[in-house]
Design a protein around this motif. Structure first.
Motif, PDB file in Angstrom:
ATOM      1  N   GLY A   5     -16.306  -5.011   0.215  1.00 55.76           N
ATOM      2  CA  GLY A   5     -15.527  -4.655  -0.963  1.00 55.76           C
ATOM      3  C   GLY A   5     -15.748  -3.237  -1.448  1.00 55.76           C
ATOM      4  O   GLY A   5     -15.118  -2.805  -2.407  1.00 55.76           O
ATOM      5  N   ALA A   6     -16.624  -2.489  -0.783  1.00 56.86           N
ATOM      6  CA  ALA A   6     -16.912  -1.119  -1.229  1.00 56.86           C
ATOM      7  C   ALA A   6     -15.686  -0.222  -1.122  1.00 56.86           C
ATOM      8  O   ALA A   6     -15.478   0.648  -1.960  1.00 56.86           O
ATOM      9  CB  ALA A   6     -18.068  -0.526  -0.427  1.00 56.86           C
ATOM     10  N   GLY A   7     -14.859  -0.435  -0.110  1.00 54.37           N
ATOM     11  CA  GLY A   7     -13.660   0.402   0.059  1.00 54.37           C
ATOM     12  C   GLY A   7     -12.701   0.243  -1.089  1.00 54.37           C
ATOM     13  O   GLY A   7     -12.259   1.221  -1.705  1.00 54.37           O
ATOM     14  N   ARG A   8     -12.379  -1.014  -1.413  1.00 51.15           N
ATOM     15  CA  ARG A   8     -11.449  -1.278  -2.521  1.00 51.15           C
ATOM     16  C   ARG A   8     -12.073  -0.884  -3.860  1.00 51.15           C
ATOM     17  O   ARG A   8     -11.396  -0.315  -4.720  1.00 51.15           O
ATOM     18  CB  ARG A   8     -11.057  -2.757  -2.514  1.00 51.15           C
ATOM     19  CG  ARG A   8     -10.249  -3.136  -1.285  1.00 51.15           C
ATOM     20  CD  ARG A   8      -9.863  -4.599  -1.300  1.00 51.15           C
ATOM     21  NE  ARG A   8     -10.997  -5.505  -1.395  1.00 51.15           N
ATOM     22  CZ  ARG A   8     -11.667  -5.996  -0.353  1.00 51.15           C
ATOM     23  NH1 ARG A   8     -11.304  -5.655   0.862  1.00 51.15           N
ATOM     24  NH2 ARG A   8     -12.672  -6.819  -0.528  1.00 51.15           N
ATOM     25  N   THR A   9     -13.348  -1.170  -4.015  1.00 48.74           N
ATOM     26  CA  THR A   9     -14.038  -0.787  -5.252  1.00 48.74           C
ATOM     27  C   THR A   9     -14.029   0.725  -5.409  1.00 48.74           C
ATOM     28  O   THR A   9     -13.839   1.245  -6.512  1.00 48.74           O
ATOM     29  CB  THR A   9     -15.485  -1.318  -5.245  1.00 48.74           C
ATOM     30  OG1 THR A   9     -15.449  -2.741  -5.122  1.00 48.74           O
ATOM     31  CG2 THR A   9     -16.223  -0.927  -6.513  1.00 48.74           C
ATOM     32  N   GLY A  10     -14.184   1.436  -4.304  1.00 44.57           N
ATOM     33  CA  GLY A  10     -14.146   2.892  -4.340  1.00 44.57           C
ATOM     34  C   GLY A  10     -12.808   3.421  -4.833  1.00 44.57           C
ATOM     35  O   GLY A  10     -12.744   4.422  -5.544  1.00 44.57           O
ATOM     36  N   VAL A  11     -11.726   2.745  -4.461  1.00 42.06           N
ATOM     37  CA  VAL A  11     -10.392   3.139  -4.932  1.00 42.06           C
ATOM     38  C   VAL A  11     -10.350   3.044  -6.456  1.00 42.06           C
ATOM     39  O   VAL A  11      -9.913   3.968  -7.139  1.00 42.06           O
ATOM     40  CB  VAL A  11      -9.279   2.275  -4.293  1.00 42.06           C
ATOM     41  CG1 VAL A  11      -7.935   2.563  -4.937  1.00 42.06           C
ATOM     42  CG2 VAL A  11      -9.208   2.526  -2.799  1.00 42.06           C
ATOM     43  N   THR A  33     -13.961  13.799  -4.928  1.00 43.85           N
ATOM     44  CA  THR A  33     -14.309  12.607  -5.705  1.00 43.85           C
ATOM     45  C   THR A  33     -14.812  11.505  -4.784  1.00 43.85           C
ATOM     46  O   THR A  33     -15.832  10.864  -5.065  1.00 43.85           O
ATOM     47  CB  THR A  33     -13.090  12.117  -6.507  1.00 43.85           C
ATOM     48  OG1 THR A  33     -12.655  13.158  -7.376  1.00 43.85           O
ATOM     49  CG2 THR A  33     -13.416  10.879  -7.315  1.00 43.85           C
ATOM     50  N   ILE A  34     -14.136  11.303  -3.668  1.00 49.56           N
ATOM     51  CA  ILE A  34     -14.560  10.280  -2.704  1.00 49.56           C
ATOM     52  C   ILE A  34     -15.940  10.607  -2.140  1.00 49.56           C
ATOM     53  O   ILE A  34     -16.805   9.734  -2.038  1.00 49.56           O
ATOM     54  CB  ILE A  34     -13.515  10.126  -1.586  1.00 49.56           C
ATOM     55  CG1 ILE A  34     -12.221   9.551  -2.163  1.00 49.56           C
ATOM     56  CG2 ILE A  34     -14.050   9.255  -0.441  1.00 49.56           C
ATOM     57  CD1 ILE A  34     -11.044   9.590  -1.215  1.00 49.56           C
ATOM     58  N   SER A  46     -12.715   3.422   2.301  1.00 48.11           N
ATOM     59  CA  SER A  46     -13.178   3.436   3.685  1.00 48.11           C
ATOM     60  C   SER A  46     -12.100   3.523   4.758  1.00 48.11           C
ATOM     61  O   SER A  46     -12.419   3.543   5.942  1.00 48.11           O
ATOM     62  CB  SER A  46     -14.034   2.191   3.937  1.00 48.11           C
ATOM     63  OG  SER A  46     -13.290   1.019   3.668  1.00 48.11           O
ATOM     64  N   ASN A  47     -10.825   3.580   4.379  1.00 48.75           N
ATOM     65  CA  ASN A  47      -9.807   3.691   5.420  1.00 48.75           C
ATOM     66  C   ASN A  47      -8.556   4.377   4.879  1.00 48.75           C
ATOM     67  O   ASN A  47      -8.430   4.584   3.671  1.00 48.75           O
ATOM     68  CB  ASN A  47      -9.489   2.309   6.024  1.00 48.75           C
ATOM     69  CG  ASN A  47      -8.872   1.363   5.026  1.00 48.75           C
ATOM     70  OD1 ASN A  47      -7.871   1.681   4.384  1.00 48.75           O
ATOM     71  ND2 ASN A  47      -9.461   0.179   4.884  1.00 48.75           N
ATOM     72  N   PRO A  48      -7.638   4.743   5.760  1.00 55.29           N
ATOM     73  CA  PRO A  48      -6.428   5.456   5.337  1.00 55.29           C
ATOM     74  C   PRO A  48      -5.559   4.672   4.351  1.00 55.29           C
ATOM     75  O   PRO A  48      -4.888   5.270   3.515  1.00 55.29           O
ATOM     76  CB  PRO A  48      -5.677   5.709   6.643  1.00 55.29           C
ATOM     77  CG  PRO A  48      -6.709   5.656   7.708  1.00 55.29           C
ATOM     78  CD  PRO A  48      -7.727   4.663   7.234  1.00 55.29           C
ATOM     79  N   VAL A  49      -5.556   3.358   4.429  1.00 58.70           N
ATOM     80  CA  VAL A  49      -4.777   2.551   3.491  1.00 58.70           C
ATOM     81  C   VAL A  49      -5.330   2.728   2.071  1.00 58.70           C
ATOM     82  O   VAL A  49      -4.569   2.875   1.113  1.00 58.70           O
ATOM     83  CB  VAL A  49      -4.781   1.053   3.901  1.00 58.70           C
ATOM     84  CG1 VAL A  49      -4.127   0.192   2.840  1.00 58.70           C
ATOM     85  CG2 VAL A  49      -4.092   0.880   5.242  1.00 58.70           C
ATOM     86  N   HIS A  50      -6.650   2.750   1.945  1.00 60.14           N
ATOM     87  CA  HIS A  50      -7.272   2.985   0.636  1.00 60.14           C
ATOM     88  C   HIS A  50      -6.896   4.363   0.110  1.00 60.14           C
ATOM     89  O   HIS A  50      -6.549   4.520  -1.067  1.00 60.14           O
ATOM     90  CB  HIS A  50      -8.799   2.897   0.731  1.00 60.14           C
ATOM     91  CG  HIS A  50      -9.309   1.539   1.056  1.00 60.14           C
ATOM     92  ND1 HIS A  50     -10.502   1.353   1.706  1.00 60.14           N
ATOM     93  CD2 HIS A  50      -8.811   0.303   0.825  1.00 60.14           C
ATOM     94  CE1 HIS A  50     -10.710   0.055   1.856  1.00 60.14           C
ATOM     95  NE2 HIS A  50      -9.696  -0.601   1.334  1.00 60.14           N
ATOM     96  N   LEU A  51      -6.974   5.366   0.982  1.00 57.11           N
ATOM     97  CA  LEU A  51      -6.656   6.734   0.565  1.00 57.11           C
ATOM     98  C   LEU A  51      -5.196   6.851   0.144  1.00 57.11           C
ATOM     99  O   LEU A  51      -4.887   7.444  -0.896  1.00 57.11           O
ATOM    100  CB  LEU A  51      -6.968   7.715   1.697  1.00 57.11           C
ATOM    101  CG  LEU A  51      -6.788   9.186   1.368  1.00 57.11           C
ATOM    102  CD1 LEU A  51      -7.689   9.614   0.212  1.00 57.11           C
ATOM    103  CD2 LEU A  51      -7.082  10.034   2.603  1.00 57.11           C
ATOM    104  N   ARG A  52      -4.306   6.253   0.916  1.00 59.42           N
ATOM    105  CA  ARG A  52      -2.881   6.297   0.556  1.00 59.42           C
ATOM    106  C   ARG A  52      -2.643   5.609  -0.784  1.00 59.42           C
ATOM    107  O   ARG A  52      -1.891   6.107  -1.624  1.00 59.42           O
ATOM    108  CB  ARG A  52      -2.027   5.640   1.638  1.00 59.42           C
ATOM    109  CG  ARG A  52      -0.560   5.677   1.283  1.00 59.42           C
ATOM    110  CD  ARG A  52       0.308   5.047   2.324  1.00 59.42           C
ATOM    111  NE  ARG A  52       1.681   5.063   1.838  1.00 59.42           N
ATOM    112  CZ  ARG A  52       2.724   5.236   2.595  1.00 59.42           C
ATOM    113  NH1 ARG A  52       2.580   5.423   3.891  1.00 59.42           N
ATOM    114  NH2 ARG A  52       3.930   5.225   2.078  1.00 59.42           N
ATOM    115  N   SER A  53      -3.277   4.460  -0.997  1.00 56.40           N
ATOM    116  CA  SER A  53      -3.139   3.751  -2.269  1.00 56.40           C
ATOM    117  C   SER A  53      -3.580   4.629  -3.428  1.00 56.40           C
ATOM    118  O   SER A  53      -2.934   4.676  -4.473  1.00 56.40           O
ATOM    119  CB  SER A  53      -3.966   2.462  -2.256  1.00 56.40           C
ATOM    120  OG  SER A  53      -3.491   1.573  -1.289  1.00 56.40           O
TER     121      SER A  53
END
Length: 108
Positions: A5-11, A33-34, A46-53
């Motif tokens: 959940g760190a990727g989504r939490t990071g968003v 920031t990231i 943690s991935n391009p989908v997170h970054l795009r979001s």
């Protein structure tokens, strides 16, 4: 890829940080920031989908602003949103919806 959940939490953390600073800044550095978040916990965003979001939500916020209304002000907000703009002839609801539809089309 990590599934803790760190990727989504990071968003969410990056959004909170960036949106809080946005009104006072002329530039934002999303990658900085990231990187700062990752110093505290690896795998944040943690991935391009997170970054795009992250980018899409920031763009949406810049286009639409906040739609949060304190409950005590809700009746007044509804009244003001129901009024027609003399120039565009749109109510506040129609104008906001139009921005949302335009944003959705540009994302696809």
């Amino acid at each position: 890829m990590c599934s803790d959940g760190a990727g989504r939490t990071g968003v969410y953390l990056a959004l909170d940080f960036i949106l809080e600073k946005l009104p006072n800044e002329t530039h934002i550095d999303i990658m900085h920031t990231i990187r700062r978040l990752r110093q505290c916990r690896p795998h944040m965003v943690s991935n391009p989908v997170h970054l795009r979001s992250l980018f899409e939500i920031i763009i949406y916020h810049m286009a639409c602003g906040t739609t949060v209304v304190p409950i005590s002000e809700l009746s007044n907000k509804i009244e003001s949103m129901a009024e027609r703009d003399p120039v565009t002839k749109l109510t506040g609801f129609e104008a906001e919806f139009k921005v949302e539809v335009k944003r959705d089309k540009s994302m696809n």
